[in-house]
Design a protein around this motif. Structure first.
Motif, PDB file in Angstrom:
ATOM      1  N   PHE A 118       0.871  -1.159   0.000  1.00 46.17           N
ATOM      2  CA  PHE A 118       0.000   0.000   0.000  1.00 46.17           C
ATOM      3  C   PHE A 118       0.912   1.213   0.000  1.00 46.17           C
ATOM      4  O   PHE A 118       1.963   1.220   0.643  1.00 46.17           O
ATOM      5  N   TYR A 119       0.488   2.251  -0.710  1.00 48.77           N
ATOM      6  CA  TYR A 119       1.225   3.505  -0.741  1.00 48.77           C
ATOM      7  C   TYR A 119       0.306   4.592  -0.205  1.00 48.77           C
ATOM      8  O   TYR A 119      -0.800   4.797  -0.714  1.00 48.77           O
ATOM      9  N   GLU A 120       0.741   5.261   0.851  1.00 51.48           N
ATOM     10  CA  GLU A 120      -0.021   6.350   1.453  1.00 51.48           C
ATOM     11  C   GLU A 120       0.467   7.655   0.837  1.00 51.48           C
ATOM     12  O   GLU A 120       1.565   8.130   1.140  1.00 51.48           O
ATOM     13  N   SER A 121      -0.363   8.223  -0.035  1.00 55.05           N
ATOM     14  CA  SER A 121       0.080   9.401  -0.781  1.00 55.05           C
ATOM     15  C   SER A 121       0.205  10.656   0.078  1.00 55.05           C
ATOM     16  O   SER A 121       1.000  11.541  -0.247  1.00 55.05           O
ATOM     17  N   SER A 122      -0.536  10.742   1.187  1.00 53.25           N
ATOM     18  CA  SER A 122      -0.430  11.927   2.041  1.00 53.25           C
ATOM     19  C   SER A 122       0.918  12.009   2.758  1.00 53.25           C
ATOM     20  O   SER A 122       1.370  13.099   3.113  1.00 53.25           O
ATOM     21  N   THR A 123       1.559  10.868   2.986  1.00 49.43           N
ATOM     22  CA  THR A 123       2.846  10.845   3.692  1.00 49.43           C
ATOM     23  C   THR A 123       3.989  10.306   2.834  1.00 49.43           C
ATOM     24  O   THR A 123       5.131  10.285   3.278  1.00 49.43           O
ATOM     25  N   HIS A 124       3.653   9.815   1.647  1.00 47.46           N
ATOM     26  CA  HIS A 124       4.638   9.206   0.738  1.00 47.46           C
ATOM     27  C   HIS A 124       5.306   7.971   1.345  1.00 47.46           C
ATOM     28  O   HIS A 124       6.462   7.679   1.066  1.00 47.46           O
ATOM     29  N   LYS A 125       4.549   7.242   2.178  1.00 54.71           N
ATOM     30  CA  LYS A 125       5.073   6.019   2.794  1.00 54.71           C
ATOM     31  C   LYS A 125       4.529   4.800   2.074  1.00 54.71           C
ATOM     32  O   LYS A 125       3.384   4.787   1.636  1.00 54.71           O
ATOM     33  N   THR A 126       5.364   3.778   2.009  1.00 59.44           N
ATOM     34  CA  THR A 126       4.969   2.504   1.419  1.00 59.44           C
ATOM     35  C   THR A 126       4.917   1.457   2.517  1.00 59.44           C
ATOM     36  O   THR A 126       5.817   1.379   3.357  1.00 59.44           O
ATOM     37  N   TYR A 127       3.836   0.668   2.512  1.00 57.58           N
ATOM     38  CA  TYR A 127       3.642  -0.381   3.509  1.00 57.58           C
ATOM     39  C   TYR A 127       3.612  -1.737   2.808  1.00 57.58           C
ATOM     40  O   TYR A 127       2.618  -2.081   2.161  1.00 57.58           O
ATOM     41  N   PRO A 128       4.702  -2.511   2.919  1.00 57.56           N
ATOM     42  CA  PRO A 128       4.722  -3.833   2.290  1.00 57.56           C
ATOM     43  C   PRO A 128       3.682  -4.756   2.925  1.00 57.56           C
ATOM     44  O   PRO A 128       3.437  -4.691   4.130  1.00 57.56           O
ATOM     45  N   ILE A 129       3.080  -5.602   2.111  1.00 56.97           N
ATOM     46  CA  ILE A 129       2.076  -6.562   2.545  1.00 56.97           C
ATOM     47  C   ILE A 129       2.531  -7.947   2.078  1.00 56.97           C
ATOM     48  O   ILE A 129       3.006  -8.096   0.950  1.00 56.97           O
ATOM     49  N   SER A 130       2.344  -8.944   2.924  1.00 50.32           N
ATOM     50  CA  SER A 130       2.711 -10.311   2.546  1.00 50.32           C
ATOM     51  C   SER A 130       1.797 -10.813   1.435  1.00 50.32           C
ATOM     52  O   SER A 130       0.614 -10.464   1.387  1.00 50.32           O
ATOM     53  N   LEU A 131       2.350 -11.647   0.573  1.00 53.16           N
ATOM     54  CA  LEU A 131       1.516 -12.293  -0.438  1.00 53.16           C
ATOM     55  C   LEU A 131       0.514 -13.199   0.264  1.00 53.16           C
ATOM     56  O   LEU A 131       0.837 -13.809   1.290  1.00 53.16           O
ATOM     57  N   PRO A 132      -0.706 -13.305  -0.242  1.00 53.79           N
ATOM     58  CA  PRO A 132      -1.709 -14.136   0.426  1.00 53.79           C
ATOM     59  C   PRO A 132      -1.357 -15.628   0.331  1.00 53.79           C
ATOM     60  O   PRO A 132      -0.889 -16.095  -0.707  1.00 53.79           O
ATOM     61  N   ASN A 133      -1.594 -16.332   1.432  1.00 57.82           N
ATOM     62  CA  ASN A 133      -1.361 -17.775   1.434  1.00 57.82           C
ATOM     63  C   ASN A 133      -2.659 -18.485   1.031  1.00 57.82           C
ATOM     64  O   ASN A 133      -3.662 -17.840   0.717  1.00 57.82           O
TER      65      ASN A 133
END
Length: 128
Positions: free
Chosen positions: A64-79
């Motif tokens: 996910f990319y939060e455009s208000s803060t320019h932060k990226t949040y990695p997410i695990s691939l679904p099992n």
């Protein structure tokens, strides 16, 4: 690549993705603010992932990319269990009957961008 239409014959769904970075094989969903990641947002990203995989794209990372803060949040691939959870959600969504009574959560309604279009509440949302 931006705004690609994706679909899955297996899940019988289609939609659009926000960003796919082929160089890093990363599928990215943009959100303006991410105070927390809700299950529905994960379902959205997982569904996009399964669509892309079925279409032959090589996706190794989700974020996910939060455009208000320019932060990226990695997410695990679904099992496999998470895929089944998504399939169950899609099936329950298809069984939904809009004429059945629903429980309205006023706090969610106030923060929903579709609140003014909803026939289940007369609340205004916080963005007005």
């Amino acid at each position: 690549m931006v705004a690609i239409t994706v679909w899955s014959e297996t899940l019988q769904i289609y939609g659009k993705i926000d960003i796919y970075r082929a160089s890093t094989q990363t599928l990215i969903e943009r959100k303006y603010i991410l105070k927390q990641i809700f299950r529905g947002q994960l379902y959205q990203l997982w569904a996009q992932y399964f669509c892309m995989k079925e279409m032959g794209y090589d996706v190794k990372r989700l974020a996910f990319y939060e455009s208000s803060t320019h932060k990226t949040y990695p997410i695990s691939l679904p099992n496999e269990q998470e895929r089944k959870e998504l399939e169950y959600f899609i099936a329950s969504f298809r069984r939904f009957n809009p004429s059945q009574p629903i429980t309205v959560n006023p706090n969610k309604c106030r923060h929903c961008i579709y609140c003014s279009l909803c026939d289940k509440t007369s609340l205004g949302h916080v963005y007005e």
